[in-house]
Design an enzyme around this catalytic site. Structure first.
Site, PDB file in Angstrom:
ATOM      1  N   ALA A 104      42.914  33.168  38.330  1.00 32.11           N
ATOM      2  CA  ALA A 104      43.152  32.063  39.263  1.00 32.11           C
ATOM      3  C   ALA A 104      41.812  31.464  39.670  1.00 32.11           C
ATOM      4  CB  ALA A 104      43.903  32.563  40.494  1.00 32.11           C
ATOM      5  N   HIS A 137      31.375  22.278  48.145  1.00 30.53           N
ATOM      6  CA  HIS A 137      31.019  23.699  48.203  1.00 30.53           C
ATOM      7  C   HIS A 137      29.577  23.862  48.667  1.00 30.53           C
ATOM      8  CE1 HIS A 137      34.631  24.358  45.726  1.00 30.53           C
ATOM      9  NE2 HIS A 137      34.593  25.588  46.205  1.00 30.53           N
ATOM     10  N   HIS A 138      29.254  25.094  49.067  1.00 32.04           N
ATOM     11  CA  HIS A 138      27.893  25.491  49.478  1.00 32.04           C
ATOM     12  C   HIS A 138      26.863  25.224  48.371  1.00 32.04           C
ATOM     13  CE1 HIS A 138      28.401  29.090  46.932  1.00 32.04           C
ATOM     14  NE2 HIS A 138      29.657  29.057  47.353  1.00 32.04           N
ATOM     15  N   LYS A 141      26.523  27.316  44.806  1.00 33.56           N
ATOM     16  CA  LYS A 141      27.529  27.323  43.731  1.00 33.56           C
ATOM     17  C   LYS A 141      26.906  26.784  42.440  1.00 33.56           C
ATOM     18  CE  LYS A 141      32.295  26.117  42.635  1.00 33.56           C
ATOM     19  NZ  LYS A 141      32.605  27.461  42.137  1.00 33.56           N
ATOM     20  N   GLY A 147      36.524  25.323  39.779  1.00 36.79           N
ATOM     21  CA  GLY A 147      37.727  25.693  39.025  1.00 36.79           C
ATOM     22  C   GLY A 147      38.979  25.199  39.718  1.00 36.79           C
TER      23      GLY A 147
HETATM   24  P1  NAD Z   1      27.297  35.281  43.765  1.00 37.71           P
HETATM   25  O1  NAD Z   1      26.229  34.568  42.998  1.00 37.71           O
HETATM   26  O2  NAD Z   1      27.089  35.554  45.211  1.00 37.71           O
HETATM   27  O3  NAD Z   1      27.603  36.689  43.049  1.00 37.71           O
HETATM   28  C1  NAD Z   1      27.645  36.896  41.657  1.00 37.71           C
HETATM   29  C2  NAD Z   1      27.353  38.372  41.400  1.00 37.71           C
HETATM   30  O4  NAD Z   1      27.520  38.628  40.004  1.00 37.71           O
HETATM   31  C3  NAD Z   1      25.903  38.762  41.774  1.00 37.71           C
HETATM   32  O5  NAD Z   1      25.899  39.980  42.477  1.00 37.71           O
HETATM   33  C4  NAD Z   1      25.246  38.934  40.402  1.00 37.71           C
HETATM   34  O6  NAD Z   1      24.179  39.866  40.394  1.00 37.71           O
HETATM   35  C5  NAD Z   1      26.431  39.449  39.595  1.00 37.71           C
HETATM   36  N1  NAD Z   1      26.227  39.396  38.155  1.00 37.71           N
HETATM   37  C6  NAD Z   1      25.420  38.564  37.436  1.00 37.71           C
HETATM   38  N2  NAD Z   1      25.481  38.889  36.139  1.00 37.71           N
HETATM   39  C7  NAD Z   1      26.341  39.929  36.035  1.00 37.71           C
HETATM   40  C8  NAD Z   1      26.810  40.696  34.937  1.00 37.71           C
HETATM   41  N3  NAD Z   1      26.405  40.458  33.687  1.00 37.71           N
HETATM   42  N4  NAD Z   1      27.689  41.693  35.182  1.00 37.71           N
HETATM   43  C9  NAD Z   1      28.103  41.953  36.447  1.00 37.71           C
HETATM   44  N5  NAD Z   1      27.679  41.262  37.527  1.00 37.71           N
HETATM   45  C10 NAD Z   1      26.809  40.256  37.316  1.00 37.71           C
HETATM   46  O7  NAD Z   1      28.623  34.447  43.529  1.00 37.71           O
HETATM   47  P2  NAD Z   1      29.973  34.479  44.389  1.00 37.71           P
HETATM   48  O8  NAD Z   1      29.941  33.400  45.398  1.00 37.71           O
HETATM   49  O9  NAD Z   1      30.259  35.888  44.810  1.00 37.71           O
HETATM   50  O10 NAD Z   1      31.031  34.007  43.287  1.00 37.71           O
HETATM   51  C11 NAD Z   1      31.239  34.758  42.115  1.00 37.71           C
HETATM   52  C12 NAD Z   1      32.199  34.003  41.203  1.00 37.71           C
HETATM   53  O11 NAD Z   1      33.484  33.942  41.822  1.00 37.71           O
HETATM   54  C13 NAD Z   1      31.789  32.555  40.916  1.00 37.71           C
HETATM   55  O12 NAD Z   1      32.152  32.234  39.597  1.00 37.71           O
HETATM   56  C14 NAD Z   1      32.622  31.767  41.909  1.00 37.71           C
HETATM   57  O13 NAD Z   1      32.847  30.433  41.524  1.00 37.71           O
HETATM   58  C15 NAD Z   1      33.897  32.573  41.867  1.00 37.71           C
HETATM   59  N6  NAD Z   1      34.778  32.400  43.013  1.00 37.71           N
HETATM   60  C16 NAD Z   1      36.089  32.383  42.741  1.00 37.71           C
HETATM   61  C17 NAD Z   1      36.999  32.288  43.768  1.00 37.71           C
HETATM   62  C18 NAD Z   1      38.478  32.344  43.444  1.00 37.71           C
HETATM   63  O14 NAD Z   1      39.300  32.355  44.375  1.00 37.71           O
HETATM   64  N7  NAD Z   1      38.832  32.405  42.156  1.00 37.71           N
HETATM   65  C19 NAD Z   1      36.560  32.208  45.090  1.00 37.71           C
HETATM   66  C20 NAD Z   1      35.201  32.251  45.352  1.00 37.71           C
HETATM   67  C21 NAD Z   1      34.311  32.368  44.297  1.00 37.71           C
END
Ligand code: NAD
Length: 250
Positions: A104, A137-138, A141, A147
């Protein structure tokens, strides 16, 4: 009470990872058995812990590895990472033949209600109303448009039929708007958790539907609910599910 389901959080040090970790401690159905961030090997972690579900909110570059590791271990997956490339979507479809996946772009209850409400709004307003999406968004991002904005556009395009197209941003001599465009405009800055505004523009009137996230706990709560849903009563059948499935099936 039945035993808690062991889950792994991928992207565990990120904004969403931290929120998932905090909320999982309050969830009686789940227990976090391992945390995976960059430099960790998810396949090995699944094998060592015997986790029953993986919850991935990391980065697009990790998605293929997560899909292969879950497919190899037959481990159900909740995937929230956005910015997926075409090949990620293909790999996702492929993996979902072998295991249940909830994917999602937005795990909040409100945004998923908005997906459903849009279909109804389109039905009532009709094709002469222009539909335009504005997402904010912040500043951290990394992908654009969000998405969720893409999914909102897809819902509108499906309602509109084959001729529909998605227009992301406009610049220069783009000419008059065509009837079949669904436009997306992107705003970035500050600490905005996530806002999606769908504007229906008619002659002499407008209708706007907005989802405004003020706390990212709504996404984490939804993702944990999806993990429980995937693994309940012996687990779901393989397939690609979304959050509307989770909300609408007990
Ligand atoms: P963020 O940048 O704060 O966190 C990303 C994390 O992933 C970091 O800790 C980073 O070190 C880690 N990471 C990087 N490479 C990695 C790897 N190879 N293996 C494992 N971990 C790795 O980002 P965020 O705000 O926490 O968002 C993360 C994702 O979730 C983004 O794609 C964002 O758009 C998405 N998101 C989705 C929803 C939803 O409801 N679907 C909501 C919010 C955020």
């Amino acid at each position: 009470m039945s035993a808690q389901i062991p889950i792994i959080i991928v992207g565990s040090s990120g904004r969403m990872g931290v929120s998932l970790r905090e909320l999982a401690t309050e969830d009686p159905a789940l227990t976090v058995t391992a945390l995976v961030d960059q430099d960790d090997d998810l396949g090995e972690t699944i094998a060592q812990t015997g986790a029953r579900c993986v919850v991935d909110f990391s980065i697009q570059a990790q998605v293929q590895d997560t899909l292969s590791a879950c497919a190899a271990g037959g481990t159900p997956l909740v995937l929230g990472t956005t910015g997926l490339a075409e090949e990620d979507r293909t790999a996702l479809q492929e993996a979902a033949r072998r295991l249940p996946v909830v994917w999602a772009p937005n795990f909040s209850v409100g945004a998923n209600a908005l997906f459903v409400l849009l279909e109804r709004a389109y039905e009532l307003l009709g094709p002469h109303w222009a539909a335009e999406i504005v997402e904010s968004h912040h500043r951290h991002k990394v992908d654009a448009p969000s998405g969720t904005a893409r999914r909102l556009a897809e819902v509108l395009m499906d309602a509109r039929g084959d001729a529909a197209t998605m227009t992301v941003g406009r610049e220069g001599l783009v000419g008059p708007r065509t009837r079949d465009e669904v436009g997306i405009s992107v705003v970035r800055g500050g600490d905005v958790v996530g806002e999606h505004e769908v504007r229906f523009l008619g002659e002499g009137e407008q209708v706007t539907l907005t989802h405004r996230a003020t706390d990212r706990a709504i996404f984490a709560r939804g993702a944990l609910r999806a993990a429980s849903w995937l693994t309940a009563d012996g687990g779901r059948a393989p397939g690609l599910y979304d959050m509307v499935d989770v909300l609408s099936t007990p």
